[in-house]
Design a protein around this motif. Structure first.
Motif, PDB file in Angstrom:
ATOM      1  N   ARG A   1      -5.570  -0.318   5.952  1.00 58.27           N
ATOM      2  CA  ARG A   1      -4.136  -0.372   5.668  1.00 58.27           C
ATOM      3  C   ARG A   1      -3.760   0.868   4.858  1.00 58.27           C
ATOM      4  N   ILE A   2      -2.884   1.682   5.397  1.00 60.07           N
ATOM      5  CA  ILE A   2      -2.572   2.934   4.716  1.00 60.07           C
ATOM      6  C   ILE A   2      -1.231   2.921   4.011  1.00 60.07           C
ATOM      7  N   LEU A   3      -0.345   2.067   4.453  1.00 58.49           N
ATOM      8  CA  LEU A   3       0.986   2.092   3.849  1.00 58.49           C
ATOM      9  C   LEU A   3       1.684   0.786   4.165  1.00 58.49           C
ATOM     10  N   THR A   4       2.455   0.303   3.222  1.00 54.72           N
ATOM     11  CA  THR A   4       3.339  -0.813   3.535  1.00 54.72           C
ATOM     12  C   THR A   4       4.768  -0.330   3.380  1.00 54.72           C
ATOM     13  N   LEU A   5       5.617  -0.813   4.277  1.00 56.04           N
ATOM     14  CA  LEU A   5       7.017  -0.386   4.257  1.00 56.04           C
ATOM     15  C   LEU A   5       7.887  -1.583   3.904  1.00 56.04           C
ATOM     16  N   GLY A   6       9.028  -1.282   3.330  1.00 60.21           N
ATOM     17  CA  GLY A   6       9.925  -2.366   2.928  1.00 60.21           C
ATOM     18  C   GLY A   6      11.363  -2.045   3.275  1.00 60.21           C
TER      19      GLY A   6
ATOM     20  N   VAL B   1       0.865  -1.176   0.000  1.00 55.50           N
ATOM     21  CA  VAL B   1       0.000   0.000   0.000  1.00 55.50           C
ATOM     22  C   VAL B   1       0.905   1.231   0.000  1.00 55.50           C
TER      23      VAL B   1
ATOM     24  N   ARG C   1      12.657   1.481  -2.770  1.00 61.27           N
ATOM     25  CA  ARG C   1      13.115   0.258  -2.113  1.00 61.27           C
ATOM     26  C   ARG C   1      13.838  -0.706  -3.036  1.00 61.27           C
TER      27      ARG C   1
ATOM     28  N   ARG D   1       8.409  -7.070   5.013  1.00 65.56           N
ATOM     29  CA  ARG D   1       7.407  -6.047   4.733  1.00 65.56           C
ATOM     30  C   ARG D   1       6.565  -5.764   5.967  1.00 65.56           C
TER      31      ARG D   1
ATOM     32  N   ILE E   1       3.968  -8.309   7.648  1.00 62.92           N
ATOM     33  CA  ILE E   1       3.126  -9.103   6.753  1.00 62.92           C
ATOM     34  C   ILE E   1       3.984 -10.097   5.965  1.00 62.92           C
TER      35      ILE E   1
END
Ligand SMILES: Cc1cc2nc3c(=O)[nH]c(=O)nc-3n(C[C@H](O)[C@H](O)[C@H](O)COP(=O)(O)OP(=O)(O)OC[C@H]3O[C@@H](n4cnc5c(N)ncnc54)[C@H](O)[C@@H]3O)c2cc1C
Ligand code: SF4
Ligand code: SF4
Ligand code: FES
Lengths: 292, 163, 384
Positions: free
Chosen positions: B74-79, A200, A209, B60, B102
């Motif tokens: 869910r507003i954002l996923t980070l990596g 998202v 990334r 993630r 996740i």
């Protein structure tokens, strides 16, 4: 030295009338996502049948008599049959709605192909990053097919795709095949749904990334909303990709598609003939100018 | 147990700390601890107090906010390379979103109180950490704005003045 | 292009390499040019008075020309006045330009017909008249050169323009006076006609000094009653254009103009001019180089026959930059900026020359008297 016969400037050789449309008929319609369908258009005219050639990134003018004419990118494989070609169209307004009412067998007009192409030759021997947003994947699909056909000619291939929501990810059914043939597909959505387990956030974050590329030997091809392309280019440069290897595909109002009507001007560029695909360093100065 | 040298190596690979001078990198590595999060692990919850700042090495992480009537959104996923729980360092430590791993994730954990002490005691260290943090937050802010613009909406004017 | 001032007396080489003589044609003899041209199948377009302005339209005899009339022009101002002589070409330029005939304001570019097997598409046979343009000014010759590049020098050629342009005969007239709106000398386009014509005239009190530059021109000249011009007539002719050149007062500083304008896309002057500009598009309609158009669908009642009608359009029209449910240039500021930067800056990138020939029409026909030379000067002023 002799006196000229008349004042007529010697014009270029007799060129065909740019307003002449080919008759094409709809061979098939495939709904991709809500409001977006792919139309396979077959050339009815025996003379044009089999001779049509386009390069990835180019577009056609599709003409629906009475409704109007619109620019639509070719979304097909350039190596596929030359007697028909596919266009992926998002229903927006009058013309696209009229197109949406047509059935296989119905006819319409086509002029093209027009405009500049993705720099496929430049991609050879390099990592290629494709960044697409929404319907922006359509003009990039011919580039993807081309890369995958000669997969060994290229380095690592990444597709970073952003969409509004999981249901609006274009060509999702093809991803597995693309992955299998060596394109890493990563997707992200602006608005998540409960069943979505993927990324998202905006697509620039995926680029932020991304690790599997060599910035000094990569080409980035980008198509999507203008603001997205602008920030993708910023991010790409931040990641070390030089501006002369970043390419974007622009959109403007188009009437003629051949550099004669003036509508598509963007600073000194005519998007129809100098674009739609532009090398970023050549247009970087215009993309920041509001209302240009 | 991951050694300081190994941690330092990992930090060097991260965008956040790639350009830190030796001295700063070393300090950071001494402070850092590697943690593993299994998929599904809640790292912290919205509204809770959290005293650890994280840098994502692999995996993630999803950020969710609770919207009454809609549940967790869910507003954002980070990596990899991104920072998590920034408010532990610059805020009062109360988390603004829930963070859930996740995927199998490896995080570099940095205890916020100790980081604050270091920043205070060594302004050189503090400068580098805060500068990267500001840059990362600025990027996230731009990304959030782009997300807000809803660029793919049906009739989004495709113009460049909606900044 | 040679740009020396003595071009009237300049002897053009003929096919044998002999210099061409400038001729003198008395006004009464000049009257027969209409018959000569008509005899060769030309439709003669020239200056004529219509609704208080000198416009270009079909002219059949000397009587159709604005004999004894002149135009008085200023910013936002144009009116006809009597002259105290009987000059035929004693005016400057009016609201029309030759683009009306080379690039028609409205025309059908394509048609579609529904048949049993679906739509078929055609481009209509275009059979324009063979035009002779009588009274083309130096700045208008320059404008034609500009439009030639727009419509004929790119990868695609505009068939309508190409056809009209190739058939056209061009009879130029050296200006005998300049209006306060003129600035051809700044743009290097006039007032002397130096190339791009078949015949060039200079009007004296009792007739014309005429030079032919092409074989077509020579042929026509040979059918008029003429004699070689005398040295005195040549001197007078040179004085006529000299006087016009001296009357040009308006200046546009073109030094580095492209870079100056591009570097000033956020200059406060754009806001200032936007307060005055009505976004009426007059300036683009009267401009002899503006080439924008759009295409509309015109269906018959049954919907079985559709014509694609091309019409002049203008970057001042709100919908011009419509895209995706929005308009890109949605402010007068952005539209005026497009107009001025296109004319004077991006045109250079696109076509290798300025898009402005200094004819001053946009100044005279602006309802609120906006003057591009003033706007450019203001943009050149350093901002505080
Ligand atoms: C080079 C290029 C490639 C494109 N490729 C695709 C593609 O592959 N798939 C796709 O779905 N869309 C594509 N578009 C956008 C598509 O052209 C517009 O969505 C379409 O013109 C909308 O027409 P409409 O009549 O349905 O919408 P309306 O909003 O009702 O538009 C009204 C009219 O505006 C005029 N117009 C001219 N240019 C545009 C423009 N750029 N956008 C909107 N209106 C315009 C047309 O005459 C159109 O009929 C592309 C545009 C360009 C410039
Ligand atoms: S911009 Fe004005 S002065 Fe220049 S050519 Fe056009 S009408 Fe004439
Ligand atoms: S964009 Fe405007 S200024 Fe340029 S040619 Fe078209 S109408 Fe004239
Ligand atoms: S679309 Fe007509 S000039 Fe580009």
């Amino acid at each position: 030295m002799s006196i000229p016969a008349s004042t007529t400037p010697s014009s270029s050789q007799q060129v065909p009338n740019p307003w002449q449309a080919h008759a094409v008929s709809i061979r098939s319609i495939q709904q991709e996502i809500d409001g977006v369908s792919t139309y396979d258009l077959a050339f009815d005219n025996a003379a044009a049948d089999g001779t049509y050639r386009f390069s990835p990134g180019q577009f056609n003018m599709l003409y629906l008599p009475g409704a109007g004419e619109i620019a639509i990118s070719v979304s097909d494989d350039p190596a596929r049959s030359a007697s028909s070609c596919r266009h992926t169209v998002r229903t927006a307004g009058n013309v696209t709605r009229t197109l949406g009412k047509l059935q296989p067998g119905d006819t319409l007009g086509l002029r093209g192909p027009f405009g500049t192409a993705w720099p496929m030759a430049d991609c050879i021997g390099r990592d290629v990053i494709i960044v697409a947003g929404g319907i922006g994947l359509a003009p990039l699909r011919p580039a993807i097919y081309t890369l995958l056909r000669e997969r060994r000619c290229y380095g690592r291939l990444n597709l970073l795709l952003g969409a509004r929501s999981p249901g609006t990810l274009l060509y999702r059914s093809e991803f597995a095949q693309w992955e299998e043939r060596g394109l890493v597909v990563q997707t992200t959505v602006d608005q998540s749904t409960p069943d979505w387990t993927g990324n998202v956030g905006v697509v620039t974050l995926l680029l932020e990334r991304l690790r599997s590329f060599d910035p000094t030997n990569s080409v980035l091809l980008c198509c999507g909303p203008e603001v997205m392309m602008k920030f993708t280019a910023v991010t790409a440069q931040h990641r070390g990709i030089p501006p002369e290897r970043i390419w974007i595909s622009m959109e403007r109002n188009m009437q003629c598609a051949v550099g004669l009507c003036g509508h598509c001007q963007w600073g000194p560029e005519f998007v129809c003939k100098d674009g739609p695909v532009f090398r970023y360093d050549r247009i970087a100065r215009w993309i920041d100018v509001e209302r240009l | 147990m991951v050694s300081v040298a190994e941690t330092r190596y990992l930090l060097e690979q991260l965008q956040f700390s790639a350009n830190f001078p030796d001295q700063v990198l070393h300090r950071l590595a001494q402070t850092a601890k590697m943690v593993e999060m299994h998929a599904g692990t809640v790292i912290f919850r919205e509204g809770s107090l959290n005293e650890t700042l994280y840098l994502i090495h692999t995996g993630r992480i999803a950020l969710e906010m609770n919207v009454p009537g809609r549940g967790a959104v869910r507003i954002l996923t980070l990596g990899p390379g991104e920072m998590l729980a920034w408010s532990a360092l610059v805020g009062e430590g109360r988390m603004t979103a829930t963070a859930i791993a996740i995927a199998e994730s490896q995080l570099i954990a940095l205890p916020a109180p100790h980081m604050r002490e270091l920043c205070e005691a060594d302004h050189e260290f503090g400068y580098h950490v805060m500068r990267e943090m500001a840059a990362a937050l600025a990027r996230r802010l731009v990304a959030t704005r782009l997300q807000l613009l809803d660029l793919f909406a049906d009739s989004a004017p495709g113009t460049n003045h909606a900044q | 292009m040679p740009n020396e001032n003595a071009a009237v007396s300049k002897r053009l080489p003929d096919s044998d390499g002999n210099p061409q003589q400038s001729h003198f044609v008395a006004t009464e003899a000049f009257a027969s040019i209409f018959e000569v041209l008509q005899g060769k199948g030309y439709t003669v377009i020239g200056p004529t008075i219509d609704q208080h302005a000198i416009v270009y339209d079909q002219v059949r005899s000397l009587q159709d020309l604005p004999q004894g009339w002149t135009d008085r022009q200023g910013a936002g101002e144009y009116r006809l006045e009597r002259r105290d002589d009987n000059a035929l070409f004693g005016y400057v330029v009016g609201p029309h330009s030759w683009k009306h005939f080379l690039f028609p304001p409205a025309m059908t570019v394509a048609t579609a017909d529904k048949t049993a097997s679906g739509w078929t598409f055609q481009t209509p046979e275009d059979d324009p008249p063979k035009y002779a343009f009588l009274g083309v000014r130096a700045c208008e010759l320059a404008a034609m050169r500009v439009q030639d590049r727009v419509f004929m020098a790119g990868p695609y050629v505009d068939p309508a323009y190409h056809q009209r342009r190739s058939g056209a005969l061009i009879i130029a007239v050296n200006c005998s006076q300049a209006a306060p709106t003129c600035f051809c000398t700044s743009m290097g386009t006039g007032p002397q006609c130096t190339s791009g014509f078949d015949l060039a005239l200079t009007e004296l009190t009792d007739g014309f000094v005429i030079a032919a530059a092409t074989r077509d021109g020579e042929e026509i000249l040979s059918e008029l009653k003429s004699r070689p011009a005398t040295v005195e007539e040549l001197r007078q002719a040179a004085a006529v254009t000299q006087r016009a050149a001296e009357q040009v007062e308006r200046r546009l500083d073109t030094t580095n103009i492209r870079d100056v304008l591009f570097a000033n896309l956020d200059h406060p002057r754009w806001d200032d001019v936007a307060q005055r500009c009505l976004s009426c598009a007059n300036c683009t309609m009267v401009c002899p180089t503006c080439f924008c158009s759009s295409v509309q669908e015109v269906s018959d009642l049954s919907g079985q026959h559709v014509e694609r009608q091309r019409q002049w359009d203008s970057c001042f029209n709100f919908d011009f930059s419509y895209m995706n449910g929005g308009v890109i240039r949605d402010t007068t500021r952005s539209r005026y900026r497009q107009w001025l930067t296109h004319k004077l800056a991006s045109w250079i990138d696109q076509f290798g020359s300025s898009g402005c020939v200094g004819c001053g029409r946009c100044i005279a026909w602006c309802p609120v008297g906006i003057d591009l030379t003033e706007e450019v000067a203001a943009i050149r002023e350093p901002t505080s």
